[in-house]
Design a protein around this motif. Sequence first.
Motif, PDB file in Angstrom:
ATOM      1  N   ARG A 152      -2.416   3.764 -16.036  1.00 43.24           N
ATOM      2  CA  ARG A 152      -1.973   4.390 -14.706  1.00 43.24           C
ATOM      3  C   ARG A 152      -0.402   3.897 -14.416  1.00 43.24           C
ATOM      4  O   ARG A 152       0.158   2.702 -14.855  1.00 43.24           O
ATOM      5  CB  ARG A 152      -2.562   3.954 -13.505  1.00 43.24           C
ATOM      6  CG  ARG A 152      -3.991   4.047 -13.324  1.00 43.24           C
ATOM      7  CD  ARG A 152      -4.216   5.492 -12.659  1.00 43.24           C
ATOM      8  NE  ARG A 152      -5.671   5.513 -12.332  1.00 43.24           N
ATOM      9  CZ  ARG A 152      -6.553   5.946 -13.373  1.00 43.24           C
ATOM     10  NH1 ARG A 152      -6.298   5.893 -14.640  1.00 43.24           N
ATOM     11  NH2 ARG A 152      -7.763   6.122 -13.047  1.00 43.24           N
ATOM     12  N   PRO A 153       0.164   4.736 -14.055  1.00 43.82           N
ATOM     13  CA  PRO A 153       1.566   4.446 -13.573  1.00 43.82           C
ATOM     14  C   PRO A 153       1.701   3.548 -12.354  1.00 43.82           C
ATOM     15  O   PRO A 153       1.014   4.139 -11.270  1.00 43.82           O
ATOM     16  CB  PRO A 153       2.456   5.740 -13.137  1.00 43.82           C
ATOM     17  CG  PRO A 153       1.468   6.851 -13.057  1.00 43.82           C
ATOM     18  CD  PRO A 153       0.130   6.316 -13.722  1.00 43.82           C
ATOM     19  N   SER A 163       4.721   1.481  -9.603  1.00 43.97           N
ATOM     20  CA  SER A 163       5.939   0.674  -9.267  1.00 43.97           C
ATOM     21  C   SER A 163       5.688  -0.752  -9.376  1.00 43.97           C
ATOM     22  O   SER A 163       4.805  -1.288  -9.089  1.00 43.97           O
ATOM     23  CB  SER A 163       6.215   0.998  -7.768  1.00 43.97           C
ATOM     24  OG  SER A 163       6.326   2.471  -7.710  1.00 43.97           O
ATOM     25  N   THR A 165       1.152  -3.738  -6.626  1.00 39.26           N
ATOM     26  CA  THR A 165       0.005  -3.172  -5.307  1.00 39.26           C
ATOM     27  C   THR A 165      -0.517  -2.056  -5.173  1.00 39.26           C
ATOM     28  O   THR A 165       0.032  -0.954  -5.380  1.00 39.26           O
ATOM     29  CB  THR A 165       0.970  -3.654  -3.898  1.00 39.26           C
ATOM     30  OG1 THR A 165       1.668  -4.902  -4.072  1.00 39.26           O
ATOM     31  CG2 THR A 165       0.331  -3.642  -2.761  1.00 39.26           C
ATOM     32  N   THR A 166      -1.802  -1.923  -5.055  1.00 40.47           N
ATOM     33  CA  THR A 166      -2.651  -0.941  -4.962  1.00 40.47           C
ATOM     34  C   THR A 166      -3.834  -0.748  -3.978  1.00 40.47           C
ATOM     35  O   THR A 166      -4.272  -1.673  -3.420  1.00 40.47           O
ATOM     36  CB  THR A 166      -3.195  -0.448  -6.460  1.00 40.47           C
ATOM     37  OG1 THR A 166      -3.490   0.903  -6.273  1.00 40.47           O
ATOM     38  CG2 THR A 166      -4.142  -1.331  -6.855  1.00 40.47           C
ATOM     39  N   SER A 183     -11.629   3.578  -8.645  1.00 38.69           N
ATOM     40  CA  SER A 183     -11.841   4.266  -9.736  1.00 38.69           C
ATOM     41  C   SER A 183     -12.339   2.986 -10.771  1.00 38.69           C
ATOM     42  O   SER A 183     -11.862   1.940 -10.400  1.00 38.69           O
ATOM     43  CB  SER A 183     -10.652   4.784 -10.231  1.00 38.69           C
ATOM     44  OG  SER A 183      -9.484   3.980 -10.300  1.00 38.69           O
ATOM     45  N   LYS A 240      -9.381   0.760 -11.264  1.00 42.06           N
ATOM     46  CA  LYS A 240      -9.073  -0.112  -9.974  1.00 42.06           C
ATOM     47  C   LYS A 240     -10.343  -1.419 -10.113  1.00 42.06           C
ATOM     48  O   LYS A 240      -9.856  -2.394 -10.038  1.00 42.06           O
ATOM     49  CB  LYS A 240      -8.890   0.445  -8.987  1.00 42.06           C
ATOM     50  CG  LYS A 240      -7.560   1.558  -8.824  1.00 42.06           C
ATOM     51  CD  LYS A 240      -7.321   1.825  -7.618  1.00 42.06           C
ATOM     52  CE  LYS A 240      -5.786   2.440  -7.831  1.00 42.06           C
ATOM     53  NZ  LYS A 240      -5.511   3.314  -6.574  1.00 42.06           N
ATOM     54  N   THR A 286       5.927   0.262  -2.057  1.00 37.85           N
ATOM     55  CA  THR A 286       5.969  -0.635  -3.290  1.00 37.85           C
ATOM     56  C   THR A 286       7.439  -0.791  -3.989  1.00 37.85           C
ATOM     57  O   THR A 286       8.044  -1.883  -4.172  1.00 37.85           O
ATOM     58  CB  THR A 286       4.934  -0.597  -4.159  1.00 37.85           C
ATOM     59  OG1 THR A 286       4.782   0.928  -4.615  1.00 37.85           O
ATOM     60  CG2 THR A 286       3.619  -0.839  -3.786  1.00 37.85           C
ATOM     61  N   ALA A 290       6.697  10.776  -6.437  1.00 40.02           N
ATOM     62  CA  ALA A 290       5.353  10.989  -5.932  1.00 40.02           C
ATOM     63  C   ALA A 290       4.392  10.358  -6.714  1.00 40.02           C
ATOM     64  O   ALA A 290       3.861  10.393  -7.804  1.00 40.02           O
ATOM     65  CB  ALA A 290       5.472  12.453  -6.088  1.00 40.02           C
ATOM     66  N   PHE A 291       3.606   9.558  -5.602  1.00 41.49           N
ATOM     67  CA  PHE A 291       2.368   8.854  -6.021  1.00 41.49           C
ATOM     68  C   PHE A 291       1.055  10.038  -6.454  1.00 41.49           C
ATOM     69  O   PHE A 291       0.518  10.217  -5.253  1.00 41.49           O
ATOM     70  CB  PHE A 291       1.931   7.934  -5.263  1.00 41.49           C
ATOM     71  CG  PHE A 291       2.768   6.791  -5.154  1.00 41.49           C
ATOM     72  CD1 PHE A 291       4.182   6.558  -5.952  1.00 41.49           C
ATOM     73  CD2 PHE A 291       2.639   5.318  -4.511  1.00 41.49           C
ATOM     74  CE1 PHE A 291       5.092   5.687  -6.006  1.00 41.49           C
ATOM     75  CE2 PHE A 291       3.399   4.390  -4.708  1.00 41.49           C
ATOM     76  CZ  PHE A 291       4.635   4.429  -5.186  1.00 41.49           C
ATOM     77  N   MET A 292       0.672  10.187  -7.532  1.00 38.06           N
ATOM     78  CA  MET A 292      -0.293  11.203  -7.684  1.00 38.06           C
ATOM     79  C   MET A 292      -1.336  10.307  -7.429  1.00 38.06           C
ATOM     80  O   MET A 292      -1.492   9.246  -7.490  1.00 38.06           O
ATOM     81  CB  MET A 292      -0.478  11.655  -9.394  1.00 38.06           C
ATOM     82  CG  MET A 292       0.725  12.069  -9.836  1.00 38.06           C
ATOM     83  SD  MET A 292       1.148  13.554  -8.877  1.00 38.06           S
ATOM     84  CE  MET A 292       2.611  14.370  -9.715  1.00 38.06           C
ATOM     85  N   GLY A 293      -2.708  11.151  -7.074  1.00 33.68           N
ATOM     86  CA  GLY A 293      -3.722  10.363  -6.889  1.00 33.68           C
ATOM     87  C   GLY A 293      -3.820  10.059  -5.375  1.00 33.68           C
ATOM     88  O   GLY A 293      -5.123   9.357  -5.170  1.00 33.68           O
ATOM     89  N   TYR A 294      -2.972  10.344  -4.423  1.00 36.39           N
ATOM     90  CA  TYR A 294      -3.196  10.076  -3.073  1.00 36.39           C
ATOM     91  C   TYR A 294      -3.073  11.180  -2.183  1.00 36.39           C
ATOM     92  O   TYR A 294      -2.193  12.120  -2.705  1.00 36.39           O
ATOM     93  CB  TYR A 294      -2.156   9.054  -2.523  1.00 36.39           C
ATOM     94  CG  TYR A 294      -2.354   7.639  -3.112  1.00 36.39           C
ATOM     95  CD1 TYR A 294      -3.461   6.717  -2.622  1.00 36.39           C
ATOM     96  CD2 TYR A 294      -1.387   6.962  -4.134  1.00 36.39           C
ATOM     97  CE1 TYR A 294      -3.765   5.631  -3.063  1.00 36.39           C
ATOM     98  CE2 TYR A 294      -1.826   5.549  -4.473  1.00 36.39           C
ATOM     99  CZ  TYR A 294      -2.844   5.009  -4.008  1.00 36.39           C
ATOM    100  OH  TYR A 294      -3.330   3.808  -4.451  1.00 36.39           O
TER     101      TYR A 294
END
Length: 235
Positions: free
Chosen positions: A61-62, A64, A77-78, A85, A88, A127, A231-235
Motif C-alpha cells: 500500500r502507498p 505518506s 499513520t492509518t 483489511s 491493516k 499525514t 489523493a488517498f485511494m481506498g477512502y
Amino acid sequence: MSFLKDSISIFKKSELSYVERYKESDGVYSFVFEKQNDLTWNAGQHGIFTIHHKKIKNAARPFSVASSPTEGVVRITTKMGDQPSDFKKALLELEKGMSIKMSGPVGSFYLKEKRPTLFIAGGIGITPFRAMIKQLEAEGVENGHQVRLLYLDSGQSFIYKDELDEIANNTSIDIAFLETRDDLYQEIDSFISSYNNNAAYFIAGSKSMVSSITNHLKSNTIQKQNIKKDAFMGY
Ligand SMILES: Cc1cc2nc3c(=O)[nH]c(=O)nc-3n(C[C@H](O)[C@H](O)[C@H](O)COP(=O)(O)OP(=O)(O)OC[C@H]3O[C@@H](n4cnc5c(N)ncnc54)[C@H](O)[C@@H]3O)c2cc1C
C-alpha cells in the motif's frame, strides 16, 4: 529532471525494523519504524510499504511518511475502520524484531519554494502535512514565508492536534481546525483573495475531497501548476 528524480526513487528498497505503534484516536494508529542511515525523503513524500511477515493478498500500500527525516524514524499513520483489511490486520500484528519493506520515497508532494503556501488536509490526509510542518519547525520558518494549514475533520478527531497547536504557537505557521466544508471553502477563498496564483496549494485526503477542492481552485482561476495533490485511494 525533478519529476524523473521523484519517480525513479521508487526503485530504492529499504527494510524497516518495527519499533512501536500508538493510538492517535479511535481506530487511528501510528506505526514507527527505524530509519536506515541511507534512507531519506523530502517531507511530504510517500513510500510503498509491503508486508512480508505473513502471506496476504495485495501486500503493498502507498502511505505518506508522516514523519520528517529530522525526526530520525519512519512513521506512518492509518485508519483501521471497523473491519480492517488483511493488510491493516497484518500491520496491527507487527511485533518488535519484525520488519516491513519500503519502496521509495516517491512523488512531488513536498515544498520546493518559499512562496505563500496553503496546505489543505481532509481527515487522514493530514499525514504528509505533519511531516512538512515538522520539517519547517526543525529548519525554522523563514521570515515572510506564509504557511497556512486548513485541517478539516468533520468527526473532530484532529489527530496530531497537540503537537500542531504547539508548533503554531512557536512558529509563524498558521493552523485552522475546521469542522465543516463551508468553513473550509470560506478559508480557501479568503487565501485565494490574498495570494491568488502567487501561492502554492497542496491538497491531501480522500479522492473525492481532493477532486472537489481541485475543481474549486481551478474555477477560481488557480492554475494547475500551482496545485499539488495526494489523493488517498481506498477512502
Ligand atoms: C500517495 C498516497 C498516500 C497515502 N497515504 C496514506 C496515509 O498516510 N494513511 C492512510 O491511511 N492511507 C493512505 N493512503 C491510502 C492507502 O494506500 C490505502 O488505500 C488506504 O489506507 C485504505 O487501505 P485499506 O487496506 O484499508 O483498504 P483497501 O483494501 O486498500 O481498499 C479499500 C477500498 O478502496 C478500493 N481501492 C483501493 N485502492 C484503490 C485504487 N488505487 N483505485 C481505486 N480503488 C481503490 C478497494 O477496492 C476497496 O474497495 C495513501 C494513498 C496514496 C495514493
